[in-house]
Design a protein around this motif. Structure first.
Motif, PDB file in Angstrom:
ATOM      1  N   HIS A 205       0.806  -1.221   0.000  1.00 24.13           N
ATOM      2  CA  HIS A 205       0.000   0.000   0.000  1.00 24.13           C
ATOM      3  C   HIS A 205       0.846   1.281   0.000  1.00 24.13           C
ATOM      4  N   ARG A 206       2.034   1.248  -0.614  1.00 25.21           N
ATOM      5  CA  ARG A 206       2.828   2.458  -0.720  1.00 25.21           C
ATOM      6  C   ARG A 206       3.792   2.362  -1.896  1.00 25.21           C
ATOM      7  N   ARG A 207       4.258   3.516  -2.370  1.00 23.04           N
ATOM      8  CA  ARG A 207       5.288   3.538  -3.394  1.00 23.04           C
ATOM      9  C   ARG A 207       6.629   3.150  -2.773  1.00 23.04           C
ATOM     10  N   VAL A 208       7.403   2.369  -3.517  1.00 27.64           N
ATOM     11  CA  VAL A 208       8.725   1.961  -3.031  1.00 27.64           C
ATOM     12  C   VAL A 208       9.742   2.105  -4.161  1.00 27.64           C
ATOM     13  N   ALA A 209      11.000   2.265  -3.743  1.00 26.50           N
ATOM     14  CA  ALA A 209      12.093   2.348  -4.709  1.00 26.50           C
ATOM     15  C   ALA A 209      12.619   0.951  -5.002  1.00 26.50           C
ATOM     16  N   VAL A 210      12.916   0.703  -6.273  1.00 25.55           N
ATOM     17  CA  VAL A 210      13.511  -0.570  -6.692  1.00 25.55           C
ATOM     18  C   VAL A 210      14.813  -0.253  -7.420  1.00 25.55           C
ATOM     19  N   LEU A 211      15.907  -0.769  -6.889  1.00 30.77           N
ATOM     20  CA  LEU A 211      17.212  -0.608  -7.530  1.00 30.77           C
ATOM     21  C   LEU A 211      17.528  -1.878  -8.294  1.00 30.77           C
ATOM     22  N   THR A 212      17.912  -1.741  -9.533  1.00 39.07           N
ATOM     23  CA  THR A 212      18.169  -2.903 -10.382  1.00 39.07           C
ATOM     24  C   THR A 212      19.667  -3.068 -10.598  1.00 39.07           C
ATOM     25  N   TYR A 213      20.134  -4.268 -10.242  1.00 42.70           N
ATOM     26  CA  TYR A 213      21.540  -4.613 -10.432  1.00 42.70           C
ATOM     27  C   TYR A 213      21.640  -5.803 -11.375  1.00 42.70           C
ATOM     28  N   ARG A 214      22.806  -5.961 -11.983  1.00 41.66           N
ATOM     29  CA  ARG A 214      23.069  -7.106 -12.854  1.00 41.66           C
ATOM     30  C   ARG A 214      24.058  -8.046 -12.172  1.00 41.66           C
ATOM     31  N   TYR A 215      23.847  -9.319 -12.382  1.00 47.15           N
ATOM     32  CA  TYR A 215      24.810 -10.319 -11.934  1.00 47.15           C
ATOM     33  C   TYR A 215      24.960 -11.346 -13.054  1.00 47.15           C
ATOM     34  N   ARG A 216      26.078 -11.255 -13.777  1.00 45.00           N
ATOM     35  CA  ARG A 216      26.264 -12.081 -14.971  1.00 45.00           C
ATOM     36  C   ARG A 216      25.077 -11.833 -15.908  1.00 45.00           C
ATOM     37  N   LYS A 217      24.267 -12.845 -16.208  1.00 45.76           N
ATOM     38  CA  LYS A 217      23.114 -12.640 -17.093  1.00 45.76           C
ATOM     39  C   LYS A 217      21.801 -12.513 -16.331  1.00 45.76           C
ATOM     40  N   HIS A 218      21.900 -12.336 -15.019  1.00 44.27           N
ATOM     41  CA  HIS A 218      20.710 -12.282 -14.177  1.00 44.27           C
ATOM     42  C   HIS A 218      20.398 -10.853 -13.741  1.00 44.27           C
ATOM     43  N   VAL A 219      19.129 -10.618 -13.472  1.00 37.56           N
ATOM     44  CA  VAL A 219      18.665  -9.343 -12.934  1.00 37.56           C
ATOM     45  C   VAL A 219      18.386  -9.522 -11.443  1.00 37.56           C
ATOM     46  N   ILE A 220      18.845  -8.584 -10.652  1.00 37.50           N
ATOM     47  CA  ILE A 220      18.537  -8.572  -9.219  1.00 37.50           C
ATOM     48  C   ILE A 220      17.789  -7.286  -8.907  1.00 37.50           C
ATOM     49  N   ASP A 221      16.589  -7.402  -8.406  1.00 40.84           N
ATOM     50  CA  ASP A 221      15.810  -6.245  -7.966  1.00 40.84           C
ATOM     51  C   ASP A 221      15.984  -6.095  -6.463  1.00 40.84           C
ATOM     52  N   VAL A 222      16.335  -4.893  -6.030  1.00 35.70           N
ATOM     53  CA  VAL A 222      16.488  -4.594  -4.606  1.00 35.70           C
ATOM     54  C   VAL A 222      15.427  -3.567  -4.226  1.00 35.70           C
ATOM     55  N   TYR A 223      14.466  -3.980  -3.416  1.00 41.13           N
ATOM     56  CA  TYR A 223      13.401  -3.112  -2.937  1.00 41.13           C
ATOM     57  C   TYR A 223      13.856  -2.507  -1.612  1.00 41.13           C
ATOM     58  N   VAL A 224      13.801  -1.199  -1.494  1.00 37.04           N
ATOM     59  CA  VAL A 224      14.248  -0.538  -0.262  1.00 37.04           C
ATOM     60  C   VAL A 224      13.238   0.530   0.122  1.00 37.04           C
ATOM     61  N   PHE A 225      12.832   0.512   1.404  1.00 37.84           N
ATOM     62  CA  PHE A 225      11.829   1.454   1.886  1.00 37.84           C
ATOM     63  C   PHE A 225      11.998   1.610   3.395  1.00 37.84           C
TER      64      PHE A 225
END
Length: 291
Positions: A205-225
């Motif tokens: 129920h709120r807006r959150v920031a998502v930081l996107t990182y790469r690891y080799r051929k994978h995507v890592i989403d980091v949600y921080v609030f």
């Protein structure tokens, strides 16, 4: 997923009962597995046959046979009138069983086909129960499901990044005015996790920031609030069935959660859990970004 994981989910897939995440993973396996393709086709044919069968009210004689065959029926068999009244209880009233149109089960002509139908229905119910149990572990919170769905939707949409940049001084200012807090944004390329950008999402129920990182051929989403517990009745920082820093695997995705500097951090990826452990270590050891 392998065949052992997919087979119990085929019935639910045919009936369109799987979540988008589960359905996508099942179909990916089936597309490359001839054995599971055949199994899926068999289930579809069976489901179509059952739906097209004529349905009629089960005769009293067939009901009596079923009751008599239940465990303990011989030890506590009620009078015939009581058995008939029992079949009229609300939970059984209006029960329908598919029987052959060409003969009456009451005279024994189609008793065998009636029992076969009952067996098929019972097996389908058992498979459905097992499928539901496998699909939703008891120790997984609704927030984890919401997090996985958010990550998968972003990957499927092709718009997983709103601001594309490897520069933390570009990504962090982008969130200004879009959030009521300033998320920490750092580049940890030296640790093997280059910053790709960031985006906005909506969780708990709120807006959150998502930081996107790469690891080799994978995507890592980091949600921080911000670490605000019990928001809308639930703690978005809670870790179901485990402790902070432990890795959870849900629907083939690895997740890890930790708290630091007044923030809750959730990371998710389809890479191995070890990748998240290394990412967490790198972020915790990050230098304070210069403004």
């Amino acid at each position: 997923m392998d065949c052992n994981e997919v087979r119990p989910l085929i019935d639910a897939s045919v009936d369109r009962e799987l979540s988008p995440v589960d359905e996508r993973r099942v179909q990916q396996h089936i597309a490359g597995c001839a054995a599971c393709q055949r199994e899926t086709e068999i289930v579809r044919v069976l489901a179509g046959t059952i739906r097209q069968a004529g349905y009629h009210r089960a005769p009293d004689a067939l009901r009596a046979r079923i009751v008599a065959g239940l465990p303990g029926a011989a030890r506590s068999s009620p009078p015939e009138g009581a058995r008939r009244r029992a079949w009229r209880l609300p939970r059984f009233d209006g029960w329908r069983l598919p029987v052959s149109v060409g003969g009456g089960a009451a005279n024994g002509g189609t008793a065998g086909s009636g029992w076969l139908t009952v067996l098929v229905i019972a097996l389908c119910a058992a498979v459905a129960g097992v499928t539901l149990t496998l699909r939703r572990p008891a120790d997984v919170s609704p927030f984890v499901d919401e997090l996985v769905s958010s990550h998968v939707r972003a990957q499927l949409s092709g718009r997983d990044i709103d601001v594309i940049s490897t520069d933390q001084h570009t990504v962090k200012p982008w969130f200004n005015g879009r959030l009521d807090y300033a998320p920490p944004v750092v580049d940890i390329t030296a640790s093997g996790f280059p910053l790709a950008g960031g985006r906005l999402d909506y969780l708990d129920h709120r807006r959150v920031a998502v930081l996107t990182y790469r690891y080799r051929k994978h995507v890592i989403d980091v949600y921080v609030f911000p670490d605000t517990a019990n928001r809308s009745g639930s703690d978005a920082g809670a870790w179901p069935g485990s402790t902070a820093g432990a890795t959870l695997v849900r629907d083939g995705y690895s997740l890890v959660r930790w708290r630091e500097d007044g923030m809750v951090w959730w990371a998710i990826t389809d890479a191995a859990p070890d990748a998240l452990s290394a990412l967490e270590t790198a972020l915790k050891a990050r230098p304070q970004p210069s403004e």
